[in-house]
Design a protein around this motif. Sequence first.
Motif, PDB file in Angstrom:
ATOM      1  N   UNK A 173       0.788  -1.234   0.000  1.00 24.57           N
ATOM      2  CA  UNK A 173       0.000   0.000   0.000  1.00 24.57           C
ATOM      3  C   UNK A 173       0.825   1.291   0.000  1.00 24.57           C
ATOM      4  N   UNK A 174       1.890   1.424   0.832  1.00 23.80           N
ATOM      5  CA  UNK A 174       2.642   2.693   0.799  1.00 23.80           C
ATOM      6  C   UNK A 174       3.205   3.025  -0.584  1.00 23.80           C
ATOM      7  N   UNK A 175       3.745   2.008  -1.272  1.00 24.39           N
ATOM      8  CA  UNK A 175       4.246   2.255  -2.628  1.00 24.39           C
ATOM      9  C   UNK A 175       3.086   2.557  -3.566  1.00 24.39           C
ATOM     10  N   UNK A 176       1.984   1.843  -3.400  1.00 28.33           N
ATOM     11  CA  UNK A 176       0.844   2.091  -4.285  1.00 28.33           C
ATOM     12  C   UNK A 176       0.316   3.517  -4.104  1.00 28.33           C
ATOM     13  N   UNK A 177       0.385   4.051  -2.890  1.00 30.77           N
ATOM     14  CA  UNK A 177      -0.039   5.439  -2.667  1.00 30.77           C
ATOM     15  C   UNK A 177       0.797   6.403  -3.504  1.00 30.77           C
ATOM     16  N   UNK A 178       2.115   6.192  -3.509  1.00 30.04           N
ATOM     17  CA  UNK A 178       2.986   7.052  -4.320  1.00 30.04           C
ATOM     18  C   UNK A 178       2.654   6.925  -5.806  1.00 30.04           C
ATOM     19  N   UNK A 179       2.425   5.686  -6.256  1.00 26.77           N
ATOM     20  CA  UNK A 179       2.132   5.466  -7.662  1.00 26.77           C
ATOM     21  C   UNK A 179       0.794   6.096  -8.056  1.00 26.77           C
ATOM     22  N   UNK A 180      -0.193   6.032  -7.153  1.00 24.73           N
ATOM     23  CA  UNK A 180      -1.492   6.640  -7.434  1.00 24.73           C
ATOM     24  C   UNK A 180      -1.359   8.146  -7.610  1.00 24.73           C
ATOM     25  N   UNK A 181      -0.655   8.800  -6.673  1.00 22.12           N
ATOM     26  CA  UNK A 181      -0.477  10.257  -6.768  1.00 22.12           C
ATOM     27  C   UNK A 181       0.300  10.601  -8.036  1.00 22.12           C
ATOM     28  N   UNK A 182       1.342   9.833  -8.323  1.00 18.35           N
ATOM     29  CA  UNK A 182       2.103  10.067  -9.541  1.00 18.35           C
ATOM     30  C   UNK A 182       1.252   9.907 -10.790  1.00 18.35           C
ATOM     31  N   UNK A 183       0.372   8.921 -10.787  1.00 24.69           N
ATOM     32  CA  UNK A 183      -0.475   8.693 -11.963  1.00 24.69           C
ATOM     33  C   UNK A 183      -1.448   9.844 -12.186  1.00 24.69           C
ATOM     34  N   UNK A 184      -1.904  10.475 -11.098  1.00 24.29           N
ATOM     35  CA  UNK A 184      -2.800  11.623 -11.233  1.00 24.29           C
ATOM     36  C   UNK A 184      -2.072  12.806 -11.869  1.00 24.29           C
ATOM     37  N   UNK A 185      -0.835  13.033 -11.435  1.00 20.75           N
ATOM     38  CA  UNK A 185      -0.032  14.104 -12.035  1.00 20.75           C
ATOM     39  C   UNK A 185       0.229  13.802 -13.509  1.00 20.75           C
ATOM     40  N   UNK A 186       0.543  12.529 -13.797  1.00 21.36           N
ATOM     41  CA  UNK A 186       0.816  12.136 -15.178  1.00 21.36           C
ATOM     42  C   UNK A 186      -0.410  12.334 -16.053  1.00 21.36           C
ATOM     43  N   UNK A 187      -1.579  11.959 -15.532  1.00 20.58           N
ATOM     44  CA  UNK A 187      -2.818  12.095 -16.298  1.00 20.58           C
ATOM     45  C   UNK A 187      -3.092  13.555 -16.651  1.00 20.58           C
ATOM     46  N   UNK A 188      -2.750  14.467 -15.734  1.00 17.35           N
ATOM     47  CA  UNK A 188      -3.008  15.893 -15.953  1.00 17.35           C
ATOM     48  C   UNK A 188      -1.891  16.581 -16.733  1.00 17.35           C
ATOM     49  N   UNK A 189      -0.822  15.861 -17.015  1.00 18.27           N
ATOM     50  CA  UNK A 189       0.282  16.457 -17.759  1.00 18.27           C
ATOM     51  C   UNK A 189       1.170  17.361 -16.927  1.00 18.27           C
ATOM     52  N   UNK A 190       1.115  17.228 -15.608  1.00 19.46           N
ATOM     53  CA  UNK A 190       1.981  18.022 -14.730  1.00 19.46           C
ATOM     54  C   UNK A 190       3.349  17.345 -14.672  1.00 19.46           C
ATOM     55  N   UNK A 191       4.414  18.025 -15.050  1.00 21.35           N
ATOM     56  CA  UNK A 191       5.742  17.388 -15.025  1.00 21.35           C
ATOM     57  C   UNK A 191       6.172  17.076 -13.588  1.00 21.35           C
ATOM     58  N   UNK A 192       6.733  15.899 -13.388  1.00 18.12           N
ATOM     59  CA  UNK A 192       7.181  15.495 -12.048  1.00 18.12           C
ATOM     60  C   UNK A 192       8.198  14.374 -12.183  1.00 18.12           C
ATOM     61  N   UNK A 193       8.839  14.080 -11.083  1.00 24.37           N
ATOM     62  CA  UNK A 193       9.737  12.925 -11.027  1.00 24.37           C
ATOM     63  C   UNK A 193       9.646  12.294  -9.635  1.00 24.37           C
ATOM     64  N   UNK A 194       9.823  10.992  -9.583  1.00 25.23           N
ATOM     65  CA  UNK A 194       9.924  10.308  -8.310  1.00 25.23           C
ATOM     66  C   UNK A 194      11.315  10.573  -7.742  1.00 25.23           C
ATOM     67  N   UNK A 195      11.363  11.014  -6.513  1.00 19.71           N
ATOM     68  CA  UNK A 195      12.639  11.338  -5.891  1.00 19.71           C
ATOM     69  C   UNK A 195      13.394  10.053  -5.564  1.00 19.71           C
ATOM     70  N   UNK A 196      14.579   9.905  -6.080  1.00 19.36           N
ATOM     71  CA  UNK A 196      15.374   8.690  -5.845  1.00 19.36           C
ATOM     72  C   UNK A 196      16.460   8.911  -4.803  1.00 19.36           C
ATOM     73  N   UNK A 197      16.441  10.061  -4.151  1.00 14.58           N
ATOM     74  CA  UNK A 197      17.401  10.338  -3.082  1.00 14.58           C
ATOM     75  C   UNK A 197      16.640  10.862  -1.877  1.00 14.58           C
ATOM     76  N   UNK A 198      17.369  11.356  -0.890  1.00 19.22           N
ATOM     77  CA  UNK A 198      16.711  11.864   0.317  1.00 19.22           C
ATOM     78  C   UNK A 198      15.824  13.058  -0.014  1.00 19.22           C
ATOM     79  N   UNK A 199      14.686  13.122   0.649  1.00 19.02           N
ATOM     80  CA  UNK A 199      13.783  14.239   0.427  1.00 19.02           C
ATOM     81  C   UNK A 199      12.366  13.762   0.182  1.00 19.02           C
ATOM     82  N   UNK A 200      11.472  14.679  -0.189  1.00 15.98           N
ATOM     83  CA  UNK A 200      10.075  14.316  -0.432  1.00 15.98           C
ATOM     84  C   UNK A 200       9.935  13.267  -1.528  1.00 15.98           C
ATOM     85  N   UNK A 201       8.825  12.555  -1.525  1.00 13.29           N
ATOM     86  CA  UNK A 201       8.626  11.424  -2.438  1.00 13.29           C
ATOM     87  C   UNK A 201       8.513  11.851  -3.894  1.00 13.29           C
ATOM     88  N   UNK A 202       7.833  12.979  -4.135  1.00 14.11           N
ATOM     89  CA  UNK A 202       7.597  13.427  -5.509  1.00 14.11           C
ATOM     90  C   UNK A 202       8.033  14.875  -5.652  1.00 14.11           C
TER      91      UNK A 202
END
Length: 333
Positions: free
Chosen positions: A73-102
């Motif tokens: 579930x925790x990973x799925x939460x990140x993927x869900x939020x990311x998918x909403x941004x992707x659907x709306x065309x808002x540019x984003x990246x998943x953070x692969x280092x220390x810091x906020x998730x997106x």
Amino acid sequence: MDGLDDHPLLWFFEPRRELHPMVEYAWWRNPILMAVEETLLHLERAQPVGLGKKRREFRTFKGKNNDGVESLDPLRSELIVGSLLAEAGVPFRFNTSAGPDILAGAAVTSFAIEIGMRRPKSLSELSRRLMRGLKQRGLPHAVSISTDPIPPVAIRTAVQDAIVEQFLPADGSRGVTSLRTIAAPARPELGIPDSWVTIRVSNDRGITSTEAPWKSPHMKAVAQEVAKNILRDNRKQTQAKSCPTILIADLTGGDLPDTRYWNDVFDSIWQPDDGYLAVAAMTWLNTNRMPTLAFSLNPFADQGSVRDVASLLEPVPGFHDLGDRLAGRKRRQ
């Protein structure tokens, strides 16, 4: 799913012969798998930076059972939020280092989203523990739980352990089949009453009641837990001050995730040194990619930053409450 023989989602590919022995199981129409597929489809189309790491992380989960599914579930939460941004065309990246998730925005990060899971252990958790243990011993395992006057917000681990011991003695002997006990609140100062919990085990179908009246103390207690364990965590506070950041507290899986009262409850919790622009309560169903988000705006935050982030998130499905709250604050002024 080559090499993923024990992945949690494989549980939903398997027919439930014991429930519907004469029905052909069409796994490709399973609404849970369809919701996951829709989430991943939006992300695969957008190909945000960091998706590869999330894909590898997705493959590491094990356990074709309810616990295994919940661990995802925790990973799925990140993927869900990311998918909403992707659907709306808002540019984003998943953070692969220390810091906020997106991290969202164009070349330079405009804002960030931190996602934290908050799932108080209460009646559903207790029911699952009892059912698992009883089933393992070959005993009737239909668990029914009722409460008076309202369900407990959370049941402390020591209390849960004591209840389970009554039904499943450690020495393997036969335990009780019914029990009435009291679950005292961890924070009685919030006006939460003691809850009398009645538990019965039988061969029939079990029912666990988690309903509470509108504006019961539950949401205030959950909000206080979010403030204590997520909002004011030292590491997360540092993250929040590195760039304009929104905190999403995922309450999915809790017994009483009624978010309608979130804004009223959280308005009295904010403190001047809180770094997040807003805190959202999020819930979602396994069968639907679209979550429910309810926001509370930080009254001490820079309102220009809040407006900027709200404007960028305006086209994102599910995030409309952020703009509504901002508009409501303007109207009240």
